[in-house]
Design an enzyme around this catalytic site. Structure first.
Site, PDB file in Angstrom:
ATOM      1  N   ASP A  60       0.811  -1.222   0.000  1.00 17.35           N
ATOM      2  CA  ASP A  60       0.000   0.000   0.000  1.00 17.35           C
ATOM      3  C   ASP A  60       0.845   1.272   0.000  1.00 17.35           C
ATOM      4  O   ASP A  60       0.455   2.281  -0.598  1.00 17.35           O
ATOM      5  CB  ASP A  60      -0.982   0.008   1.168  1.00 17.35           C
ATOM      6  CG  ASP A  60      -0.315  -0.123   2.528  1.00 17.35           C
ATOM      7  OD1 ASP A  60       0.865  -0.514   2.580  1.00 17.35           O
ATOM      8  OD2 ASP A  60      -0.980   0.161   3.531  1.00 17.35           O
ATOM      9  N   GLU A  85       9.047 -11.022  -1.441  1.00 17.42           N
ATOM     10  CA  GLU A  85      10.122 -10.043  -1.574  1.00 17.42           C
ATOM     11  C   GLU A  85      11.505 -10.684  -1.570  1.00 17.42           C
ATOM     12  O   GLU A  85      12.439 -10.166  -2.201  1.00 17.42           O
ATOM     13  CB  GLU A  85      10.017  -9.012  -0.444  1.00 17.42           C
ATOM     14  CG  GLU A  85       8.803  -8.098  -0.537  1.00 17.42           C
ATOM     15  CD  GLU A  85       7.556  -8.681   0.128  1.00 17.42           C
ATOM     16  OE1 GLU A  85       6.523  -7.987   0.166  1.00 17.42           O
ATOM     17  OE2 GLU A  85       7.626  -9.836   0.610  1.00 17.42           O
ATOM     18  N   HIS A 150       0.269   0.771  10.613  1.00 14.54           N
ATOM     19  CA  HIS A 150       0.533  -0.617  10.268  1.00 14.54           C
ATOM     20  C   HIS A 150       1.901  -0.720   9.599  1.00 14.54           C
ATOM     21  O   HIS A 150       2.432   0.246   9.049  1.00 14.54           O
ATOM     22  CB  HIS A 150      -0.554  -1.156   9.328  1.00 14.54           C
ATOM     23  CG  HIS A 150      -0.614  -0.475   7.999  1.00 14.54           C
ATOM     24  ND1 HIS A 150      -1.062   0.816   7.827  1.00 14.54           N
ATOM     25  CD2 HIS A 150      -0.257  -0.904   6.755  1.00 14.54           C
ATOM     26  CE1 HIS A 150      -0.999   1.143   6.555  1.00 14.54           C
ATOM     27  NE2 HIS A 150      -0.509   0.112   5.873  1.00 14.54           N
ATOM     28  N   HIS A 151       2.478  -1.886   9.651  1.00 14.36           N
ATOM     29  CA  HIS A 151       3.819  -2.191   9.142  1.00 14.36           C
ATOM     30  C   HIS A 151       4.928  -1.583   9.996  1.00 14.36           C
ATOM     31  O   HIS A 151       6.114  -1.710   9.648  1.00 14.36           O
ATOM     32  CB  HIS A 151       4.020  -1.744   7.686  1.00 14.36           C
ATOM     33  CG  HIS A 151       3.155  -2.469   6.695  1.00 14.36           C
ATOM     34  ND1 HIS A 151       2.529  -3.652   6.966  1.00 14.36           N
ATOM     35  CD2 HIS A 151       2.831  -2.161   5.400  1.00 14.36           C
ATOM     36  CE1 HIS A 151       1.842  -4.049   5.908  1.00 14.36           C
ATOM     37  NE2 HIS A 151       2.000  -3.169   4.942  1.00 14.36           N
ATOM     38  N   GLY A 449      26.043 -18.075   0.048  1.00 19.34           N
ATOM     39  CA  GLY A 449      25.522 -19.432   0.132  1.00 19.34           C
ATOM     40  C   GLY A 449      24.136 -19.561   0.719  1.00 19.34           C
ATOM     41  O   GLY A 449      23.885 -20.446   1.543  1.00 19.34           O
ATOM     42  N   ASP A 479      16.880 -30.696  -4.372  1.00 20.63           N
ATOM     43  CA  ASP A 479      15.475 -30.707  -3.974  1.00 20.63           C
ATOM     44  C   ASP A 479      15.235 -29.884  -2.712  1.00 20.63           C
ATOM     45  O   ASP A 479      14.232 -29.188  -2.588  1.00 20.63           O
ATOM     46  CB  ASP A 479      14.977 -32.152  -3.791  1.00 20.63           C
ATOM     47  CG  ASP A 479      15.896 -33.009  -2.932  1.00 20.63           C
ATOM     48  OD1 ASP A 479      16.955 -32.519  -2.483  1.00 20.63           O
ATOM     49  OD2 ASP A 479      15.557 -34.196  -2.715  1.00 20.63           O
ATOM     50  N   ASN A 506      17.798 -36.062  -4.120  1.00 16.13           N
ATOM     51  CA  ASN A 506      18.527 -36.994  -3.257  1.00 16.13           C
ATOM     52  C   ASN A 506      17.973 -36.962  -1.826  1.00 16.13           C
ATOM     53  O   ASN A 506      18.679 -37.223  -0.863  1.00 16.13           O
ATOM     54  CB  ASN A 506      20.031 -36.714  -3.265  1.00 16.13           C
ATOM     55  CG  ASN A 506      20.349 -35.251  -2.964  1.00 16.13           C
ATOM     56  OD1 ASN A 506      19.497 -34.495  -2.510  1.00 16.13           O
ATOM     57  ND2 ASN A 506      21.586 -34.859  -3.208  1.00 16.13           N
ATOM     58  N   GLY A 508      16.992 -34.652   0.317  1.00 16.87           N
ATOM     59  CA  GLY A 508      17.359 -33.769   1.424  1.00 16.87           C
ATOM     60  C   GLY A 508      18.573 -32.913   1.159  1.00 16.87           C
ATOM     61  O   GLY A 508      19.000 -32.703   0.028  1.00 16.87           O
ATOM     62  N   GLU A 512      24.605 -30.398   3.779  1.00 15.71           N
ATOM     63  CA  GLU A 512      24.538 -30.403   5.240  1.00 15.71           C
ATOM     64  C   GLU A 512      24.891 -31.786   5.792  1.00 15.71           C
ATOM     65  O   GLU A 512      25.535 -31.903   6.840  1.00 15.71           O
ATOM     66  CB  GLU A 512      23.138 -29.983   5.702  1.00 15.71           C
ATOM     67  CG  GLU A 512      22.637 -28.666   5.134  1.00 15.71           C
ATOM     68  CD  GLU A 512      23.461 -27.468   5.590  1.00 15.71           C
ATOM     69  OE1 GLU A 512      24.389 -27.636   6.403  1.00 15.71           O
ATOM     70  OE2 GLU A 512      23.196 -26.359   5.121  1.00 15.71           O
TER      71      GLU A 512
END
Length: 603
Positions: A60, A85, A150-151, A449, A479, A506, A508, A512
């Site tokens: 807005d 965003e 607001h915001h 990253g 994925d 794969n 996951g 990690e």
């Protein structure tokens, strides 16, 4: 020259530019039609910088003033509406990386919108990508009286968002008066294009339509870097030439991220062509020099490098390092084996010759003069053998698609002018060792990253590629990363871009798992039907897209050899089924080194 003196030189250059502007205003003072709205002034400046698309989400504080209307009604700039965003910021980042002499632009609303975008802006800051973040904010009166709007945070701290932006942008401007709006807009845009970092601009909704002089627009924004001190520059060039002579022709060039970010590709190519010195690239400098060039030897990333390339780089008597950015992943977990005594580093705002630092001596203006001095060494360089790295597709009895097989195989699929985008981790490490065709462009967010970056970035890159009439745009994403930002596929369908998206299924977060928790559930993800995403996210009739699943080498090869698939005239998604624990060679080695380093630091 000290850093302070260099800053003063930059101020002198800006004052000279302002003098040109004032002169232009005086000359046009009697002409008619010299008023323009604040919004149109900003859009005209962006158009002058080559911007043809702006990304964002309406709010807005943007719409109420008509700012969104100004963008949508612009005859030569397209509004690209994103799903959120964060993705819009990623898209602006990807757009700027492809349009190297332009900027990316993201528009958000006050508070909720800009905070959603801030992670994308932070990534652009870390990786030195020029992005302009425009924020529609409350009226000038509201900004002064601070009602419970607001915001806001509900406590009257309207400046909190600006303070957050200051951490991840190079320059900021909060427009409060129309009288200084042109100068402030020009200031932040100049910082963005000359220093290749994001900037932040807020426009109160009551200022958007205000009339201001248009005369400054007749003077282009200053793009050139500050001049090098001629005496210091001459001394630096003499010092580098002396090091080259001492090295007895055993010199290599190592290009990195800032070669691309600070626009010295042409200067570096001229240096390579005229000297014949072998050239290698750090991961973030991949495709800064054509990987088909006769002098190109491959990617160097410390201990993770192919042994033949590693030996050639580390045994060189002198390395001309151009635009280095020595992050952990970019240097093979800080395993560069290059002593400062064998190194000259050229950067955007300083030069290092062995242990001596020369602030204010930038590579953009230095390189052409250095090349002219080193051209005489071409004859000796012609005798130097450059080890061209050519990956071999392994002959595996197993029919499953392994990483050892996948990356050299897709390397055969690439064409000239393709844009290849690789997600952080599995995909980027898989592609670092794959030489790309001439004029191909490689994108990856190696330093920051942020997983999921590639999906939003893909949209911006594809739109920029279409403008520039480049080749196909091809994404490799895991994925897990895709699930963070998958909804931006809908914008790709909506705006008619036709990338090829390879989804590494794969089950996951492979990168990690390699770092910690190989068999932990927190590295697993939900199962999706990936081949239904394109029809779910906008291609309702199924006519504008194609989706495939490949489970073995034979089905992968059939698809890559299919001429219709290779045309990329529709958006296409390929689900590649892979073993849950398989991983590229470089990633496996790098993660092992990272874990070892973590263990040592905790002892």
């Amino acid at each position: 020259m000290s850093a302070t003196v260099n800053d003063l030189q930059a101020q002198v250059d800006r004052l000279h530019h302002n003098l040109q502007t004032v002169t232009a205003q005086h000359e046009l003072a009697t002409q008619e039609g010299d008023l323009i709205t604040v919004s149109d002034y900003l859009l005209t400046r962006l158009e002058q910088l080559g911007v043809t698309s702006i990304f964002g989400v309406p709010g807005d504080f943007n719409m109420r003033s008509g700012n969104q209307d100004y963008i949508e009604d612009h005859p030569r700039i397209q509004w690209v509406g994103n799903c959120n965003e964060l993705n819009a910021a990623y898209a602006a980042d990807g757009y700027a990386r492809i349009k190297e002499h332009s900027v990316g632009v993201v528009v958000t609303t006050f508070g909720v919108g800009e905070l959603s975008a801030i992670n994308g802006i932070a990534g652009a800051f870390a990786e030195m990508v020029p992005v302009v973040h425009i924020v529609g904010v409350p009226s000038t009166l509201q900004l002064k009286t601070r009602p419970l709007l607001h915001h806001t945070l509900g406590d009257g701290r309207f400046e909190a968002y600006m303070k957050a932006a200051q951490q991840v942008t190079l320059a900021q401007a909060s427009l409060m008066m129309k009288v200084n709006a042109p100068a402030e807009i020009d200031r932040v845009l100049t910082e963005c294009i000359t220093r290749s970092r994001p900037v932040y601009l807020t426009i109160p909704f009551d200022l958007v339509g205000e009339q201001i002089p248009a005369k400054r627009l007749t003077v282009p924004l200053l793009r050139s870097p500050p001049l090098n001190d001629p005496e210091v520059e001459a001394y630096v060039i003499d010092s580098i030439v002396k090091r080259v002579e001492e090295a007895g022709q055993d010199v290599i060039i190592l290009v990195d991220a800032c070669t691309i970010r600070y626009g010295v590709r042409e200067e570096v190519l001229d240096l390579v062509n005229k000297t014949g010195f072998p050239v290698f690239a750090a991961p973030m400098g991949k495709t800064a020099v054509s990987e088909q060039h006769e002098c190109y030897g491959g990617i160097y990333m410390g201990s993770l490098t192919d042994p033949g390339i590693k030996d050639r780089v580390e045994k060189a008597k002198l390395i001309l390092s151009i635009g280095a950015l020595k992050s952990d992943f970019n240097t093979g977990m800080f395993t560069y084996s290059i002593p400062p005594t064998h190194t000259v580093e050229l950067h955007s705002d300083h030069t290092l010759v062995r242990y001596a630092q020369f602030p204010g001596i930038g590579m953009k203006l230095l390189l052409p003069k250095l090349t002219a001095r080193l051209e005489e060494y071409r004859k000796g360089a012609d005798r130097v053998i450059v080890p061209h790295y050519k990956p071999v597709i392994p002959q595996e009895a197993d029919t499953r698609i392994s990483h050892a097989y996948l990356w050299p195989r897709v390397g055969q699929f690439f064409k000239e002018k393709d844009i290849i985008i690789a997600e952080t981790g599995t995909s980027s490490f898989g592609l670092f060792d794959i030489p790309l065709p001439d004029n191909a462009i490689f994108l990856s967010q190696v330093l920051y990253g942020s997983i999921g970056w590639t999906v939003g970035s893909l949209l911006g890159a594809a739109i920029a590629a279409r403008d520039l009439k480049l080749g196909r745009v091809i994404l490799f994403v895991g994925d897990g990363s895709l699930q963070l930002t998958a909804q931006e596929l809908s914008a790709m369908i909506r705006y008619g871009v036709t990338p090829i998206i390879f989804v590494i299924n794969n089950e996951g977060y492979n990168v990690e798992r390699r770092l910690h928790g190989m068999y932990r559930k927190y590295n697993d993800i939900a199962t999706w039907k990936y081949t239904s995403l394109l029809t779910t996210f906008g291609d309702i009739g199924g006519t504008a897209s194609r989706s495939f699943t490949v489970r073995d080498k034979a089905s992968l090869n059939r698809l890559l050899e299919d001429p219709e698939f290779a045309k990329a005239n529709k958006i296409q998604l390929v689900e590649v089924i892979m073993d849950k624990y398989d991983t590229p060679r470089a990633l496996e080695a790098g993660s092992a080194m990272s874990m070892l380093s973590t263990q040592k630091s905790s002892q």
